[in-house]
Design an enzyme around this catalytic site. Sequence first.
Site, PDB file in Angstrom:
ATOM      1  N   ALA A  34      -3.386  -3.205 -11.339  1.00 45.73           N
ATOM      2  CA  ALA A  34      -3.133  -2.075 -10.694  1.00 45.73           C
ATOM      3  C   ALA A  34      -2.155  -1.023 -11.575  1.00 45.73           C
ATOM      4  O   ALA A  34      -2.644   0.129 -11.543  1.00 45.73           O
ATOM      5  CB  ALA A  34      -2.380  -2.126  -9.440  1.00 45.73           C
ATOM      6  N   ARG A  46       0.916  -2.625  -3.683  1.00 49.67           N
ATOM      7  CA  ARG A  46       1.991  -3.813  -3.846  1.00 49.67           C
ATOM      8  C   ARG A  46       3.303  -3.261  -3.948  1.00 49.67           C
ATOM      9  O   ARG A  46       4.434  -3.920  -3.960  1.00 49.67           O
ATOM     10  CB  ARG A  46       1.928  -4.916  -4.753  1.00 49.67           C
ATOM     11  CG  ARG A  46       0.614  -5.802  -4.092  1.00 49.67           C
ATOM     12  CD  ARG A  46       0.694  -7.005  -5.084  1.00 49.67           C
ATOM     13  NE  ARG A  46      -0.552  -7.779  -4.446  1.00 49.67           N
ATOM     14  CZ  ARG A  46      -1.848  -7.448  -4.375  1.00 49.67           C
ATOM     15  NH1 ARG A  46      -2.314  -6.472  -5.244  1.00 49.67           N
ATOM     16  NH2 ARG A  46      -2.870  -8.192  -3.927  1.00 49.67           N
ATOM     17  N   ASP A 115     -11.706  -0.073  -9.210  1.00 48.15           N
ATOM     18  CA  ASP A 115     -11.724   1.365  -9.047  1.00 48.15           C
ATOM     19  C   ASP A 115     -12.931   2.057 -10.228  1.00 48.15           C
ATOM     20  O   ASP A 115     -12.992   3.234 -10.191  1.00 48.15           O
ATOM     21  CB  ASP A 115     -10.459   2.102  -9.163  1.00 48.15           C
ATOM     22  CG  ASP A 115      -9.776   1.450 -10.676  1.00 48.15           C
ATOM     23  OD1 ASP A 115     -10.342   1.252 -11.491  1.00 48.15           O
ATOM     24  OD2 ASP A 115      -8.553   1.600 -10.439  1.00 48.15           O
ATOM     25  N   HIS A 130     -12.568  -8.887  -8.951  1.00 52.32           N
ATOM     26  CA  HIS A 130     -12.517  -8.807  -7.590  1.00 52.32           C
ATOM     27  C   HIS A 130     -13.485  -7.472  -7.287  1.00 52.32           C
ATOM     28  O   HIS A 130     -13.394  -6.848  -6.079  1.00 52.32           O
ATOM     29  CB  HIS A 130     -11.256  -8.117  -7.292  1.00 52.32           C
ATOM     30  CG  HIS A 130     -10.066  -8.919  -7.246  1.00 52.32           C
ATOM     31  ND1 HIS A 130      -8.552  -8.704  -7.041  1.00 52.32           N
ATOM     32  CD2 HIS A 130      -9.972 -10.216  -7.369  1.00 52.32           C
ATOM     33  CE1 HIS A 130      -7.766  -9.637  -7.472  1.00 52.32           C
ATOM     34  NE2 HIS A 130      -8.570 -10.809  -7.606  1.00 52.32           N
ATOM     35  N   CYS A 166     -32.814  -3.341   6.065  1.00 54.85           N
ATOM     36  CA  CYS A 166     -33.087  -4.162   6.996  1.00 54.85           C
ATOM     37  C   CYS A 166     -32.165  -4.040   8.324  1.00 54.85           C
ATOM     38  O   CYS A 166     -32.663  -4.725   9.387  1.00 54.85           O
ATOM     39  CB  CYS A 166     -32.927  -5.491   6.518  1.00 54.85           C
ATOM     40  SG  CYS A 166     -31.044  -6.203   6.313  1.00 54.85           S
ATOM     41  N   SER A 205       0.973  -7.829 -12.480  1.00 55.34           N
ATOM     42  CA  SER A 205       2.478  -8.689 -11.933  1.00 55.34           C
ATOM     43  C   SER A 205       1.755 -10.152 -11.968  1.00 55.34           C
ATOM     44  O   SER A 205       2.753 -11.170 -11.887  1.00 55.34           O
ATOM     45  CB  SER A 205       2.851  -8.212 -10.575  1.00 55.34           C
ATOM     46  OG  SER A 205       1.962  -8.236  -9.738  1.00 55.34           O
TER      47      SER A 205
HETATM   48 ZN    ZN Z   1     -30.395  -6.048   4.232  1.00 59.90          ZN
END
Ligand code: ZN
Length: 259
Positions: A34, A46, A115, A130, A166, A205
């Site tokens: 971050a 954090r 980001d 992530h 869907c 960190s």
């Molecule tokens: Zn779907």
Amino acid sequence: MADASSTATRSSPAARRLANLITDASSVVALTGAGVSVPSGIPDFRSPGTGLWEKVDPMEVAHIDAFRSDPARFWGFYSDRFETLRDRQPNPAHLALVELERRGHLDAVITQNVDMLHRKAGTRRLIEVHGSIEQAVCLVCGREYGLDDVGARRAADTRGVPHCDCGQPLKPGVVLFGELLPAAALERAQALAESADLLLCVGSSLEVYPVAQLPFMTRASGGKVALVTRSATPADHLCEVKLQGDVVDELEAVLAELG
Ligand code: ZN
């Protein structure tokens, strides 16, 4: 000892030491958190008093169970995060890493950040452990949708929930609490950490799995670890050098040392 003290960038023994480590390594991998995005105006959640999560419990609102049980409530919270992130721009710390890669000093960037700023800056080899806000995904049929499409689908829904063709609600392409990390990205990150001569940890960190273990994997494989971060980390005792100033100043000083 001669140095480039006539330049605007502040030189320091630590920056010089890190530049030497980079020069001596045949494989350098950066690991970012971050802190790299803070100069772009994205607060580290954090950090006390600055965080997006200050008023809510992230384990509750950004949990996969919250998404599954109440997508409208989830998106009511998460859309703010999307809007906060989508127009942010890379800062000179991101650009310094691009420059390191361009000069052949950096093999890859592993990031915890969702980001898209490394991508916007131009980093070529990027592993987002992530995930990223760049896509949203349907958990039922697996179809992915881009950020703009997700925004349009959200706007078209009376409850503000983007839906797949869907009919199912879309989930942001970021790893939520309670979710497994993307296996392929995790495997690539671990392989890079193990093969790196130098793992350069920037703005993290190093407290969150899986990045917390990567410096230890690098060390166990005979590589070295360098830190550019203000906070204390669990890897402080095993690093070769730690630069504790502003992340932009420090990376630019290292670039200046590399010449
Ligand atoms: Zn779907």
